[in-house]
Design a protein around this motif. Structure first.
Motif, short mmCIF file in Angstrom:
data_model
loop_
_atom_site.label_atom_id
_atom_site.label_comp_id
_atom_site.label_asym_id
_atom_site.label_seq_id
_atom_site.Cartn_x
_atom_site.Cartn_y
_atom_site.Cartn_z
N CYS A 207 8.70 106.41 -114.56
CA CYS A 207 8.16 106.32 -113.19
C CYS A 207 8.41 107.63 -112.45
N SER A 208 7.49 107.98 -111.60
CA SER A 208 7.60 109.25 -110.90
C SER A 208 8.44 109.15 -109.62
N SER A 209 8.59 107.96 -109.10
CA SER A 209 9.31 107.80 -107.84
C SER A 209 9.73 106.33 -107.72
N ILE A 210 10.51 106.06 -106.69
CA ILE A 210 10.91 104.67 -106.45
C ILE A 210 9.69 103.81 -106.10
N ALA A 211 8.79 104.37 -105.33
CA ALA A 211 7.57 103.62 -104.99
C ALA A 211 6.78 103.30 -106.25
N ASP A 212 6.70 104.28 -107.15
CA ASP A 212 5.99 104.07 -108.41
C ASP A 212 6.72 103.02 -109.25
N MET A 213 8.04 103.07 -109.22
CA MET A 213 8.80 102.07 -109.97
C MET A 213 8.55 100.67 -109.42
N ALA A 214 8.49 100.57 -108.10
CA ALA A 214 8.21 99.27 -107.48
C ALA A 214 6.83 98.76 -107.93
N ASP A 215 5.85 99.66 -107.94
CA ASP A 215 4.51 99.27 -108.42
C ASP A 215 4.58 98.76 -109.85
N LYS A 216 5.33 99.48 -110.67
CA LYS A 216 5.36 99.15 -112.10
C LYS A 216 6.14 97.85 -112.36
N VAL A 217 7.11 97.56 -111.51
CA VAL A 217 7.80 96.26 -111.64
C VAL A 217 6.79 95.14 -111.43
N VAL A 218 5.97 95.31 -110.40
CA VAL A 218 4.98 94.27 -110.08
C VAL A 218 3.94 94.18 -111.21
N GLU A 219 3.50 95.33 -111.70
CA GLU A 219 2.53 95.33 -112.81
C GLU A 219 3.12 94.62 -114.03
N PHE A 220 4.35 94.97 -114.33
CA PHE A 220 5.00 94.39 -115.51
C PHE A 220 5.10 92.87 -115.40
N SER A 221 5.37 92.43 -114.19
CA SER A 221 5.58 90.98 -113.99
C SER A 221 4.31 90.18 -114.31
N LYS A 222 3.19 90.86 -114.36
CA LYS A 222 1.93 90.16 -114.63
C LYS A 222 1.56 90.17 -116.11
N GLU A 223 2.34 90.89 -116.93
CA GLU A 223 2.02 90.94 -118.36
C GLU A 223 2.47 89.66 -119.06
N PRO A 224 1.69 89.19 -120.03
CA PRO A 224 2.11 87.98 -120.75
C PRO A 224 3.35 88.25 -121.59
N PRO A 225 4.27 87.29 -121.69
CA PRO A 225 5.52 87.48 -122.44
C PRO A 225 5.28 87.87 -123.90
N ALA A 226 4.23 87.33 -124.51
CA ALA A 226 4.00 87.63 -125.93
C ALA A 226 3.71 89.13 -126.11
N LYS A 227 2.99 89.70 -125.18
CA LYS A 227 2.68 91.12 -125.26
C LYS A 227 3.96 91.94 -125.12
N ARG A 228 4.82 91.50 -124.18
CA ARG A 228 6.08 92.20 -123.96
C ARG A 228 6.95 92.13 -125.21
N GLN A 229 6.97 90.94 -125.81
CA GLN A 229 7.82 90.72 -126.98
C GLN A 229 7.37 91.63 -128.13
N ALA A 230 6.08 91.71 -128.36
CA ALA A 230 5.56 92.52 -129.46
C ALA A 230 5.86 94.00 -129.23
N ARG A 231 5.66 94.44 -128.01
CA ARG A 231 5.89 95.85 -127.70
C ARG A 231 7.38 96.19 -127.87
#
Lengths: 412, 509
Positions: free
Chosen positions: A367-391
């Motif tokens: 992440c480039s900044s705290i704001a970017d990290m906050a965005d990416k936390v929210v983005e990540f929260s929308k990913e399906p668990p199976a995709k996360r597990q495989a990655r």
């Protein structure tokens, strides 16, 4: 192949007294900073015993003589070193202890004395290897000061791993202690001893290799824990494990968590973070209260037992590493490795050396900044668990294969 | 079933504000409640009651812990921030062998760092169903003017919200005597109503129920029941920024924290509904965790161990303690200080630890044999940060620039020696500017040899700042730590910058 001593001092001594004749290959793991019952040093002893010790007939783990006895007994760690670092990492009540080493000269003398005694006590010979999982300044100094004794012992092999932390802890004696550490390593190599170097991160290895004009292997933090399944929950748990510190981004957390909470008012995303050690926390109570008041935030003690830390990973979905890029410019992150092995994705601010490993293994997102990290936390929260597990599995598998190969190259 | 003696303040017999906790206790203990009244003479009957109990639980009356500990009883103490937040270390030391529950994080940390064994609790009431949440088409506020003498009064509410509200109801029943009748402005845009009593609780609830904005009536709280009830009902809550208000409200996220000492008008209309909803959700989620914590509460009590029975006249000690506590804080501390022999028996702490607390021991200076750095101050006590030889500089600094040096990150360190002031006070002056990108100011805390010597804001633009400290803090070599609450990178500079400095100057005051 490994016939470990398992902390039985009597057995260790009887095996070692005649080693110069027997030529048993023996690994002596040395860490004068292995002094606290919590933290990474004790765990590193155990990991090195298994991961590096498998190339040897015997293993002896040697820590600080102020490591609590029950911890030492549990992990088979024998006392061998005075504590040289009370100024950098104070022992409980260390400031009131009149026997603690204070000055550079006292520490340098003690470190040499400890090393020479160690060589004699264990009858170190040419088939032995002295292994420093995270070399410290005074051990380096002692090795150089004891070159004659090392030669007399048959020039045992010396494995030095640098992690960008204690090799510069010179009690304020030097404004540029890394220069001194590098000079000491050069001196050791020039003395004709068999020295094998490794660094925790690729970036640090490259830097050291260029500075020393010698090969430096990459030896990341050893972790053996299994991948744990991602939990199927309605909510997403984001953690900041490890004793939070200023340089680990503690003072960024209110901003980060608040931004996420504004984007996630339904509170699907939950945070669990450890807090500053008391010596810093007492000056930051107001900040702690602000952190605690953010809906969906759980604050945990600065120090947690290993089993609770493991549970923390198991119950997590995402790990945050908002570390300071200057402090960590060459450093790795034990939390990153623990997270990757557990199969948990990481978000890190750009800049630290371990970010190279995140990119290479795919163990997280930069992440480039705290704001970017906050965005990416929210983005990540929308990913399906199976995709996360495989990655996570892919990142973990690549890391484990790489880890085994890199340690083999360093040790053999 | 084990017997628990629950010792409480007589006032709570009327308010029933401890009932929610006693109900939990009753799931694991046979509970006898014993009320004590500060207005009365000490009731030694409580000692006999304790004799028949397996554990003594003190709700707020933390000062009584040594009485029951000396009887050899396991003691649980539940202090409140509003009553005990400012108590000295010796107060907590006398309860050292007790176990604590704390409803305030601030107090929990205070007691934990004083050596106490504490479990942090966070109470949340039952929240209303989502479909019962209030609408925010108009803003209707409710304010019970309980402690106008503390500065949370009608005038404050009018200043904060006068331009925003559609209506304001003031329940003007102060906890203290005096005439605090509100004087609404003739040109106030809101409809003003007030009450001085309610026929019954239902009337009060109906009046409160018409509001969607709630102003917490007290500066600080032990738990904050009224505030939490309001959040649970989906109201927007405003409160003074002190525990425990500040431990439940994250400013402008799920409520608003104001400063009663410097109030100004605030605009809430656009965000009121969103904040109130998050406040309600905070309670919904918090309630689940509160209910889940009940078994751990009982376990914590079961785990409390008795200390040794102290041979003494317990009734006399109880009476003396009671009278000194209610006389004044000074008298109370003086009384405790005279009982150090008892303290060492009760706490089983070594006497040097007791002396550390009594004397507020400072961390012992590290006895360096000689100065390990060349960091002598220049003539006139000058610590010049622009020196290119980095003489004074530890971690957390940029390279020297011609006229200044940046602190990099949140923590920077300096070293200096050679300040020849042996006693009295030392004046320090420094010249600094915060990074304008960080807003109006950066909070800066300075520690000299591990003691805080300065806390204040540094603003953009060069200014001089001053602080004073005791010369006794000085050592052969001195270590300054500067902590900042903000730092950031710039598009053109990847360093985390916070404040830049030119110099420090030290002299005898």
């Amino acid at each position: 192949m490994s016939d470990q001593v398992n902390g039985d001092i009597g057995v260790g001594l009887s095996l070692t007294a005649t080693n110069q004749e027997k030529q048993i290959s023996r690994l002596l793991i040395c860490d004068p900073v292995c002094v606290f019952p919590y933290g990474h040093n004790v765990a590193a002893m155990e990991n090195f015993r298994h991961f590096v010790g498998k190339y040897y007939d015997q293993v002896v783990s040697l820590g600080c003589n102020r490591l609590p006895q029950d911890t030492a007994a549990r992990y088979g760690i024998e006392p061998a070193f005075e504590y040289y670092y009370n100024d950098a990492m104070p022992l409980p009540k260390g400031d009131l202890d009149s026997t603690i080493l204070r000055t550079h000269a006292q520490k340098a003398a003690a470190a040499k004395r400890d090393l020479v005694q160690l060589l004699e006590r264990f009858g170190v010979g040419p088939a032995d290897t002295l292994c420093y999982p995270s070399i410290d300044f005074y051990s380096l100094l002692a090795l150089v000061e004891a070159v004659d004794e090392l030669r007399a012992a048959g020039s045992p092999k010396i494995l030095i791993r640098l992690i960008g932390v204690m090799e510069t802890a010179s009690s304020g004696q030097y404004a540029k202690p890394l220069n001194v550490a590098l000079a000491l390593i050069n001196r050791l190599c020039d003395a004709g001893l068999s020295v094998r170097l490794a660094a925790e991160t690729p970036r640090y290895a490259e830097y050291l290799a260029a500075q020393l004009d010698r090969p430096v292997a990459v030896a990341a933090n050893i972790e053996l824990r299994p991948q744990v399944p991602v939990l199927q929950n309605d909510h997403v748990t984001v953690i900041c494990p490890g004793s939070a510190r200023y340089d680990k981004g503690f003072l960024q957390l209110v901003d980060l968590f608040s931004q996420v909470r504004q984007r996630d008012p339904e509170m699907r995303i939950r945070f669990r973070t450890q807090v500053l050690p008391d010596r810093d926390l007492k000056h930051q109570i107001d900040y702690l209260i602000r952190l605690y008041a953010i809906p969906g935030v759980t604050v945990l003690p600065s120090h947690l037992p290993a089993d609770e830390l493991a549970t923390m990973y198991e119950n997590a979905d995402l790990v945050l590493l908002p570390y300071a890029h200057d402090v960590y410019q060459f450093r790795g992150s034990a939390v990153l490795i623990e997270a990757m092995l557990s199969g948990r994705h990481c978000l890190a601010l750009d800049g630290p050396a371990f970010v190279d490993q995140i990119r290479y293994f795919g163990g997280g997102t930069v992440c480039s900044s705290i704001a970017d990290m906050a965005d990416k936390v929210v983005e990540f929260s929308k990913e399906p668990p199976a995709k996360r597990q495989a990655r996570a599995r892919q990142a973990r598998d690549r890391f484990v294969r790489d880890l085994a190969a890199s340690y083999r190259d360093w040790v053999i | 079933m084990k017997k628990a003696l629950f010792v409480d303040h007589m006032f709570h017999k009327k308010t029933r504000s401890a009932d929610f906790f006693v109900d939990i206790l009753r799931t694991g203990f046979a509970v006898e409640t014993y009320y004590l009244s500060p207005e009365d003479q000490p009731d030694v009957g409580v000692l006999a009651a304790a004799g028949a109990a397996d554990v003594v639980i003190l709700w707020q009356m933390d000062f009584l812990a040594p009485v029951f500990l000396s009887l050899g009883k396991p003691v649980i103490v539940i202090p409140m921030f509003d009553g005990s937040g400012g108590m000295p270390d010796i107060h907590w030391l006398f309860a050292h062998k007790a176990r604590f529950f704390n409803f305030s994080l601030a107090l929990n940390e205070r007691i934990r760092m004083a050596g106490g064994t504490s479990m942090l609790l966070r109470y949340f009431p039952e929240a209303v169903e989502e479909d019962k949440l209030p609408r925010f088409d108009a803003l209707h506020a409710f304010f019970w003017q309980r402690r106008p003498d503390h500065g949370v009064d009608f005038k404050l509410v009018d200043t904060l919200l006068g331009d925003e509200l559609d209506s304001l109801h003031v329940h003007n029943v102060a906890d203290i005597p005096g005439n605090y009748t509100p004087q609404p402005r003739p040109d106030a845009r809101y409809r003003y109503t007030h009450s001085t009593w309610f026929k019954d609780k239902a009337d009060y609830a109906r009046c409160l129920g018409r509001a969607n904005v709630f102003i917490a009536p007290r500066v600080a709280e032990g738990i904050g029941m009224a505030l939490l009830e309001a959040m649970a009902q989906g109201k927007l809550v405003l409160a003074h920024g002190a525990p425990t208000n500040s431990e439940y409200i994250s400013n402008w996220l799920n409520g608003i924290l104001f400063n009663k000492d410097s109030p100004g008008p605030i605009a809430i209309r656009d965000r009121a509904a969103q904040m109130a909803k998050l406040g309600w959700r905070t309670v919904v989620e918090g309630r689940k965790q509160w209910l889940a914590s009940h078994p751990a509460i009982l376990e914590w009590i079961y785990g409390a161990e008795p200390g040794p029975v102290i041979e003494m006249d317990h009734a006399a000690f109880f009476k003396d303690l009671w009278h000194s506590y209610y006389a004044s804080l000074d008298e109370y501390v003086s009384f405790l200080t005279r009982k150090l022999a008892l303290l060492t028996q009760l706490s089983e702490l070594p006497f040097d630890r007791v002396l550390d607390v009594i004397g507020e021991a400072q961390p012992a200076p590290i006895a360096v044999q000689s100065t390990v750095r060349d960091c002598d101050l220049d003539t006139g006590g000058l610590l010049d940060l622009t020196r290119e030889d980095d003489r004074f500089v530890g971690k957390g600094w940029s390279n020297a620039e011609p006229e200044w040096r940046w602190a990099v990150g949140y923590r920077s360190e300096l070293y200096f020696s050679g300040l020849d002031v042996v006693r009295g006070r030392v004046k320090a002056r420094f010249t600094a500017s915060s990074l304008p990108n960080l807003g109006k100011a950066v909070q800066c805390t300075i520690l000299l040899n591990e003691q805080i010597v300065h806390e204040g804001k540094i603003t953009p633009g060069w200014s001089d700042y001053r602080f004073v400290f005791d010369a006794g803090l000085l050592r052969d070599e001195n270590h300054l730590i500067l902590c900042f609450d903000k730092a950031t990178t710039l598009p053109t500079d990847s360093r985390m910058l916070s404040v830049c400095f030119k110099r420090f100057e030290f002299s005898a005051a």
